[in-house]
Write a protein that holds these residues in place. Sequence first.
Motif, PDB file in Angstrom:
ATOM      1  N   LEU A 100     -72.995   9.044 -44.544  1.00 32.21           N
ATOM      2  CA  LEU A 100     -73.302  10.542 -44.642  1.00 32.21           C
ATOM      3  C   LEU A 100     -73.150  10.914 -46.035  1.00 32.21           C
ATOM      4  O   LEU A 100     -73.862  11.734 -46.462  1.00 32.21           O
ATOM      5  CB  LEU A 100     -72.027  10.972 -43.837  1.00 32.21           C
ATOM      6  CG  LEU A 100     -72.100  11.209 -42.274  1.00 32.21           C
ATOM      7  CD1 LEU A 100     -71.219  11.806 -41.692  1.00 32.21           C
ATOM      8  CD2 LEU A 100     -73.367  12.366 -42.003  1.00 32.21           C
ATOM      9  N   ALA A 101     -72.181  10.264 -46.801  1.00 29.86           N
ATOM     10  CA  ALA A 101     -72.017  10.657 -48.357  1.00 29.86           C
ATOM     11  C   ALA A 101     -73.398  10.364 -49.069  1.00 29.86           C
ATOM     12  O   ALA A 101     -73.997  11.080 -49.908  1.00 29.86           O
ATOM     13  CB  ALA A 101     -70.941   9.962 -48.972  1.00 29.86           C
ATOM     14  N   ASP A 102     -74.197   9.166 -48.680  1.00 27.75           N
ATOM     15  CA  ASP A 102     -75.149   8.893 -49.211  1.00 27.75           C
ATOM     16  C   ASP A 102     -76.273   9.823 -48.775  1.00 27.75           C
ATOM     17  O   ASP A 102     -77.213  10.287 -49.561  1.00 27.75           O
ATOM     18  CB  ASP A 102     -75.637   7.470 -48.872  1.00 27.75           C
ATOM     19  CG  ASP A 102     -74.716   6.269 -49.315  1.00 27.75           C
ATOM     20  OD1 ASP A 102     -74.012   6.664 -50.300  1.00 27.75           O
ATOM     21  OD2 ASP A 102     -74.636   5.225 -48.766  1.00 27.75           O
ATOM     22  N   LEU A 103     -76.335  10.204 -47.794  1.00 31.56           N
ATOM     23  CA  LEU A 103     -77.534  11.106 -47.600  1.00 31.56           C
ATOM     24  C   LEU A 103     -77.261  12.356 -47.797  1.00 31.56           C
ATOM     25  O   LEU A 103     -78.179  12.997 -48.349  1.00 31.56           O
ATOM     26  CB  LEU A 103     -77.358  11.307 -45.870  1.00 31.56           C
ATOM     27  CG  LEU A 103     -77.781  10.213 -44.896  1.00 31.56           C
ATOM     28  CD1 LEU A 103     -77.475  10.008 -43.322  1.00 31.56           C
ATOM     29  CD2 LEU A 103     -79.269   9.787 -44.897  1.00 31.56           C
ATOM     30  N   ARG A 104     -75.946  13.057 -47.970  1.00 34.18           N
ATOM     31  CA  ARG A 104     -75.812  14.160 -48.589  1.00 34.18           C
ATOM     32  C   ARG A 104     -75.966  14.108 -49.986  1.00 34.18           C
ATOM     33  O   ARG A 104     -76.614  15.212 -50.611  1.00 34.18           O
ATOM     34  CB  ARG A 104     -74.380  14.629 -48.313  1.00 34.18           C
ATOM     35  CG  ARG A 104     -74.163  15.086 -46.821  1.00 34.18           C
ATOM     36  CD  ARG A 104     -72.794  15.992 -46.651  1.00 34.18           C
ATOM     37  NE  ARG A 104     -72.872  16.585 -45.244  1.00 34.18           N
ATOM     38  CZ  ARG A 104     -72.257  16.053 -44.353  1.00 34.18           C
ATOM     39  NH1 ARG A 104     -71.506  14.989 -44.399  1.00 34.18           N
ATOM     40  NH2 ARG A 104     -71.887  16.512 -43.141  1.00 34.18           N
ATOM     41  N   HIS A 105     -75.701  13.120 -50.764  1.00 34.87           N
ATOM     42  CA  HIS A 105     -76.026  12.954 -52.192  1.00 34.87           C
ATOM     43  C   HIS A 105     -77.562  12.986 -52.406  1.00 34.87           C
ATOM     44  O   HIS A 105     -77.915  13.567 -53.501  1.00 34.87           O
ATOM     45  CB  HIS A 105     -75.334  11.732 -52.529  1.00 34.87           C
ATOM     46  CG  HIS A 105     -75.807  11.220 -54.118  1.00 34.87           C
ATOM     47  ND1 HIS A 105     -76.841  10.628 -54.704  1.00 34.87           N
ATOM     48  CD2 HIS A 105     -74.808  11.768 -55.399  1.00 34.87           C
ATOM     49  CE1 HIS A 105     -76.865  10.796 -55.912  1.00 34.87           C
ATOM     50  NE2 HIS A 105     -75.614  11.484 -56.228  1.00 34.87           N
ATOM     51  N   ARG A 106     -78.103  12.332 -51.593  1.00 32.29           N
ATOM     52  CA  ARG A 106     -79.857  12.123 -51.617  1.00 32.29           C
ATOM     53  C   ARG A 106     -80.362  13.748 -51.210  1.00 32.29           C
ATOM     54  O   ARG A 106     -81.150  13.999 -52.010  1.00 32.29           O
ATOM     55  CB  ARG A 106     -80.333  11.197 -50.562  1.00 32.29           C
ATOM     56  CG  ARG A 106     -81.907  11.341 -50.251  1.00 32.29           C
ATOM     57  CD  ARG A 106     -82.821  10.656 -51.391  1.00 32.29           C
ATOM     58  NE  ARG A 106     -84.036  10.833 -50.979  1.00 32.29           N
ATOM     59  CZ  ARG A 106     -84.706  10.122 -50.349  1.00 32.29           C
ATOM     60  NH1 ARG A 106     -84.015   8.946 -49.777  1.00 32.29           N
ATOM     61  NH2 ARG A 106     -86.246  10.027 -49.860  1.00 32.29           N
ATOM     62  N   VAL A 107     -79.871  14.453 -50.298  1.00 31.61           N
ATOM     63  CA  VAL A 107     -80.453  15.732 -50.186  1.00 31.61           C
ATOM     64  C   VAL A 107     -80.053  16.614 -51.088  1.00 31.61           C
ATOM     65  O   VAL A 107     -80.952  17.620 -51.420  1.00 31.61           O
ATOM     66  CB  VAL A 107     -79.922  15.988 -48.679  1.00 31.61           C
ATOM     67  CG1 VAL A 107     -80.518  17.545 -48.333  1.00 31.61           C
ATOM     68  CG2 VAL A 107     -80.497  15.091 -47.503  1.00 31.61           C
ATOM     69  N   PHE A 108     -78.961  16.556 -51.596  1.00 28.00           N
ATOM     70  CA  PHE A 108     -78.264  17.722 -52.671  1.00 28.00           C
ATOM     71  C   PHE A 108     -79.201  17.314 -53.847  1.00 28.00           C
ATOM     72  O   PHE A 108     -79.366  18.265 -54.434  1.00 28.00           O
ATOM     73  CB  PHE A 108     -76.851  17.472 -52.771  1.00 28.00           C
ATOM     74  CG  PHE A 108     -76.270  18.422 -53.749  1.00 28.00           C
ATOM     75  CD1 PHE A 108     -76.002  19.605 -52.917  1.00 28.00           C
ATOM     76  CD2 PHE A 108     -76.062  18.377 -54.729  1.00 28.00           C
ATOM     77  CE1 PHE A 108     -75.659  20.928 -53.771  1.00 28.00           C
ATOM     78  CE2 PHE A 108     -75.683  19.434 -55.802  1.00 28.00           C
ATOM     79  CZ  PHE A 108     -75.307  20.616 -55.048  1.00 28.00           C
ATOM     80  N   GLY A 109     -79.377  16.110 -54.058  1.00 33.89           N
ATOM     81  CA  GLY A 109     -80.333  15.773 -55.335  1.00 33.89           C
ATOM     82  C   GLY A 109     -81.622  16.370 -55.230  1.00 33.89           C
ATOM     83  O   GLY A 109     -82.399  16.981 -56.032  1.00 33.89           O
ATOM     84  N   ASP A 110     -82.309  16.380 -53.888  1.00 33.85           N
ATOM     85  CA  ASP A 110     -83.590  16.816 -53.959  1.00 33.85           C
ATOM     86  C   ASP A 110     -83.395  18.379 -53.827  1.00 33.85           C
ATOM     87  O   ASP A 110     -84.513  18.991 -54.631  1.00 33.85           O
ATOM     88  CB  ASP A 110     -84.077  16.538 -52.327  1.00 33.85           C
ATOM     89  CG  ASP A 110     -84.342  14.769 -52.252  1.00 33.85           C
ATOM     90  OD1 ASP A 110     -84.671  14.560 -53.280  1.00 33.85           O
ATOM     91  OD2 ASP A 110     -84.665  14.556 -51.082  1.00 33.85           O
ATOM     92  N   LEU A 111     -82.433  19.047 -53.432  1.00 41.57           N
ATOM     93  CA  LEU A 111     -82.410  20.584 -53.578  1.00 41.57           C
ATOM     94  C   LEU A 111     -82.318  20.915 -55.005  1.00 41.57           C
ATOM     95  O   LEU A 111     -82.895  21.980 -55.486  1.00 41.57           O
ATOM     96  CB  LEU A 111     -81.063  20.810 -53.081  1.00 41.57           C
ATOM     97  CG  LEU A 111     -81.122  20.782 -51.233  1.00 41.57           C
ATOM     98  CD1 LEU A 111     -79.893  21.414 -50.715  1.00 41.57           C
ATOM     99  CD2 LEU A 111     -82.342  21.789 -50.851  1.00 41.57           C
ATOM    100  N   THR A 112     -81.503  20.077 -55.783  1.00 43.12           N
ATOM    101  CA  THR A 112     -81.227  20.362 -57.234  1.00 43.12           C
ATOM    102  C   THR A 112     -82.454  20.478 -58.061  1.00 43.12           C
ATOM    103  O   THR A 112     -82.708  20.936 -59.158  1.00 43.12           O
ATOM    104  CB  THR A 112     -80.174  19.513 -57.982  1.00 43.12           C
ATOM    105  OG1 THR A 112     -80.636  18.300 -57.877  1.00 43.12           O
ATOM    106  CG2 THR A 112     -78.863  19.739 -57.192  1.00 43.12           C
TER     107      THR A 112
END
Length: 570
Positions: A100-112
Amino acid sequence: MKQFYRDLAPWLKLLLRRRQQFLVGTLLVWVTLLAGLSLLGLSGWFIVACALAGVALAAGLPSSLDVYVPGGGIRFFALLRTVARYVERLYNHNTVLTLLADLRHRVFGDLTRLDDASLKRRRASEWLSRLTSDIDNLDNLYLRLLIPPVAALLTILGVSAFIAIWLPVVGAVVAVVLTLLWAVVTFGYGWLGFANSYQQVSDQEELRRLVLDQVQASAELLSYQTQGWHRQKVEQHEALAFNNQRRLAVKAAMGNAFLSGVTGCLLIATLWIGSMALSAEQVVGPILVMAVIAVLGINEVLVLLPAAFLKLGLSYGAAQRLNALKVNQPVFDVVELPENTEGLSLQFDQVSYTYPESVAPALINLQATLPSQARAVITGVSGSGKSTLAGLVMGRIAPTQGAIRVAGISPWHISPESRADHFALLTQQTDLFDGTLEENLRIAKPSATEEELWQALSSVALSHWVQQQPKQLSTHVGEKGQQLSGGQARRVALARLMLRDPKVVLLDEPFAGVDAETARHLAMSLDQWLSGRTAIFLLHQIDDVSLLPNVDCQWHLDGGRLITDTTADS
């Protein structure tokens, strides 16, 4: 099928980066299942063997039975199942949290990496859905769609091979039937429930949006007497979502019934074939009972698969929505601004900008130059283009036409890290996190000393108030700064900005929400802090000229056009 794999591939690769944890987790699940089936089968064998030995002794026939080895085996498998289940849950839950942390890090990086125009196309609640519900649905790929079917298939093969030692025909039948059943409840049910579960993704988002609108816009709906109409709209969509969910639940129930029916028929077939082998004295009774009970227990291995694979469309829909965050940014060389520069000039060369899907441009042919270490004031009513101009200067969006340059370089081409070091923007929206004052200030400068924190608070006229609080710097500000007044929260944000050392500073309504005396204090502090920096004040109007000392340029925006460019008195 190619498109299906193409959409899921990035997330499967991200999950399988931790393939070692995946394999260990699958092994633990497999050991747990085998321990449970072994306990069940051995217990059945032991009970029948004891019963037959007792009957033989009662009939006066010689009989012997070693109770210690099977008894020890039963205790061993019981303990193994308990320990394996505990370790499996502990290990796999830890793995899931890591994923979950990996997924959120990936998605948050896409958002930024999205520009302001892309971010503004959707509401904050929709972006939050990407970081929460969509990621949770993707997490099911590991928790429900990867580990259970792999462990189930391994268990089927293991149990079939074990039965085949004494009953080869039964082992072969069990292997073929259960493998086909496994394929049906995975691939078949994935296809059967795909449309309904895929629809569930959009249903959930739309229902969440409507409910949030009902709550957040309750005052407006009440004033326009449309709350009943909106509530009816919510109820209608809720009914549609409920009907779709009910159809999915019916299919899940049918899947469980189908699974129970097939395993029941397999149980009868096992008993029938085994009985013929028993009549032919090819196998003893306890072994037959053990085989029958093992087949009976296999139902528990497969029972979770139909419901999980019926929701395959849910995970696929989430993957598609998250894939949409990956925008095709133009390819160009990323530039780093020099660290030792003392100031940065700004130049607008016929700059125009039009938001996607918008007819009217937000900015039209801006032509202006702000020298290095100079200060400018840009006035304009709401909607005149001030925020768009700030986004251009910060490099968050690129001009539709023309060019904007900072020290001769387009901000759009400057790396995000370099922009973060050299640019700073105080927005009208105050972004404070649910933590202490110290934690919110250290976001700007983690290495700041306590003296620097107090100095920043003093610059925004907050140090005296903070000293009066029981916890002082450890005072909690609440979510979005709700424990503070609007003016206090805004000054905390300004203090956080002043802890940094940017070369270009944009201040959007820095004196909003404060009284006249505090505004003069802020003006004096900003005058000192802005020395040697290039600064732009974005204001609706100039109410007090004394709050803007040492301003070099005064501009005015009207309908996206820069209609005045005058030199202001210092």
